[in-house]
Design a protein around this motif. Sequence first.
Motif, PDB file in Angstrom:
ATOM      1  N   VAL A 267      -2.442  -9.870   7.148  1.00 49.99           N
ATOM      2  CA  VAL A 267      -2.216  -8.442   6.950  1.00 49.99           C
ATOM      3  C   VAL A 267      -2.657  -7.662   8.191  1.00 49.99           C
ATOM      4  O   VAL A 267      -1.931  -6.786   8.676  1.00 49.99           O
ATOM      5  CB  VAL A 267      -2.946  -7.928   5.684  1.00 49.99           C
ATOM      6  N   LYS A 268      -3.833  -7.969   8.726  1.00 52.15           N
ATOM      7  CA  LYS A 268      -4.311  -7.276   9.925  1.00 52.15           C
ATOM      8  C   LYS A 268      -3.352  -7.489  11.093  1.00 52.15           C
ATOM      9  O   LYS A 268      -3.025  -6.553  11.817  1.00 52.15           O
ATOM     10  CB  LYS A 268      -5.712  -7.754  10.300  1.00 52.15           C
ATOM     11  N   ASP A 269      -2.900  -8.716  11.288  1.00 49.06           N
ATOM     12  CA  ASP A 269      -1.955  -8.996  12.363  1.00 49.06           C
ATOM     13  C   ASP A 269      -0.654  -8.232  12.167  1.00 49.06           C
ATOM     14  O   ASP A 269      -0.104  -7.647  13.098  1.00 49.06           O
ATOM     15  CB  ASP A 269      -1.662 -10.499  12.456  1.00 49.06           C
TER      16      ASP A 269
ATOM     17  N   LYS B 194       0.809  -1.222   0.000  1.00 47.22           N
ATOM     18  CA  LYS B 194       0.000   0.000   0.000  1.00 47.22           C
ATOM     19  C   LYS B 194       0.841   1.269   0.000  1.00 47.22           C
ATOM     20  O   LYS B 194       0.340   2.344  -0.308  1.00 47.22           O
ATOM     21  CB  LYS B 194      -0.994  -0.003   1.159  1.00 47.22           C
TER      22      LYS B 194
ATOM     23  N   GLU C  24      -0.175  -5.419  10.422  1.00 49.72           N
ATOM     24  CA  GLU C  24      -0.368  -3.989  10.593  1.00 49.72           C
ATOM     25  C   GLU C  24      -0.601  -3.611  12.050  1.00 49.72           C
ATOM     26  O   GLU C  24      -0.189  -2.532  12.482  1.00 49.72           O
ATOM     27  CB  GLU C  24      -1.511  -3.494   9.710  1.00 49.72           C
ATOM     28  N   SER C  25      -1.224  -4.478  12.835  1.00 50.63           N
ATOM     29  CA  SER C  25      -1.437  -4.165  14.249  1.00 50.63           C
ATOM     30  C   SER C  25      -0.123  -4.105  15.010  1.00 50.63           C
ATOM     31  O   SER C  25       0.014  -3.365  15.980  1.00 50.63           O
ATOM     32  CB  SER C  25      -2.387  -5.181  14.903  1.00 50.63           C
ATOM     33  N   LYS C  26       0.881  -4.845  14.540  1.00 51.25           N
ATOM     34  CA  LYS C  26       2.211  -4.827  15.189  1.00 51.25           C
ATOM     35  C   LYS C  26       3.055  -3.645  14.744  1.00 51.25           C
ATOM     36  O   LYS C  26       4.066  -3.351  15.358  1.00 51.25           O
ATOM     37  CB  LYS C  26       2.946  -6.135  14.877  1.00 51.25           C
ATOM     38  N   GLN C  27       2.631  -2.957  13.677  1.00 56.25           N
ATOM     39  CA  GLN C  27       3.390  -1.815  13.160  1.00 56.25           C
ATOM     40  C   GLN C  27       3.100  -0.536  13.916  1.00 56.25           C
ATOM     41  O   GLN C  27       3.808   0.445  13.806  1.00 56.25           O
ATOM     42  CB  GLN C  27       3.095  -1.603  11.667  1.00 56.25           C
ATOM     43  N   HIS C  28       2.016  -0.521  14.675  1.00 57.13           N
ATOM     44  CA  HIS C  28       1.612   0.709  15.377  1.00 57.13           C
ATOM     45  C   HIS C  28       2.139   0.789  16.759  1.00 57.13           C
ATOM     46  O   HIS C  28       2.488   0.030  17.481  1.00 57.13           O
ATOM     47  CB  HIS C  28       0.089   0.842  15.400  1.00 57.13           C
TER      48      HIS C  28
ATOM     49  N   THR D  68      -6.072 -11.902   4.677  1.00 50.65           N
ATOM     50  CA  THR D  68      -6.575 -10.719   5.374  1.00 50.65           C
ATOM     51  C   THR D  68      -6.149 -10.736   6.833  1.00 50.65           C
ATOM     52  O   THR D  68      -5.715  -9.717   7.374  1.00 50.65           O
ATOM     53  CB  THR D  68      -8.114 -10.647   5.262  1.00 50.65           C
ATOM     54  N   LYS D  69      -6.238 -11.887   7.467  1.00 52.27           N
ATOM     55  CA  LYS D  69      -5.816 -12.003   8.870  1.00 52.27           C
ATOM     56  C   LYS D  69      -4.323 -11.725   9.013  1.00 52.27           C
ATOM     57  O   LYS D  69      -3.901 -11.011   9.930  1.00 52.27           O
ATOM     58  CB  LYS D  69      -6.162 -13.376   9.425  1.00 52.27           C
TER      59      LYS D  69
END
Length: 162
Positions: free
Chosen positions: A154-156, A63, A158-162, A151-152
């Motif tokens: 990617v969500k996992d 993205k 991205e949640s660790k990137q914040h 999808t899971k």
Amino acid sequence: MKRLFIALCLFAASLSASAQQADPALARAVNAFVDAWHDDAAHARPAYFDKIAPDGVYIGTDKSELWHQPQFKEWAKKYFERGSAWSFKAVRRNVYASPDGNFIWFDEILDTPNMGPCMSSGVIRKTATGFEILHFQLSFAIPNELAGQVTKLVKDFESKQH
């Protein structure tokens, strides 16, 4: 960037009523152009970037990968310096054109050694000197049966990137 995207969408929508498969001669010329463009990348030829319009856009699979031609050329420099960048071979391509043949768009399924099956679409402008790519978008071809798992992941991630 948003304005370019909106303009391309409106342009495509305005042509959709009159969109048609490109005539066979134009389709052959476009196929040869896009195949040569992909081959330029596979062999790290600088002509690859000359085929992208100066105001062209390249959208990769991540993205964050949305570049105008100069930024894309700078990003890809490290890949081109090693002698081969990436290898895309079209398995199938559909080519469409505006009634006057000055704007062409295509979609294709790609065989890629490193990323597996991918899909792409592009918009090409016909100029007095040939074709130039205005917009190209690459995506992974993920089977619907695997979409939930991907999808899971990617969500996992991205949640660790914040």
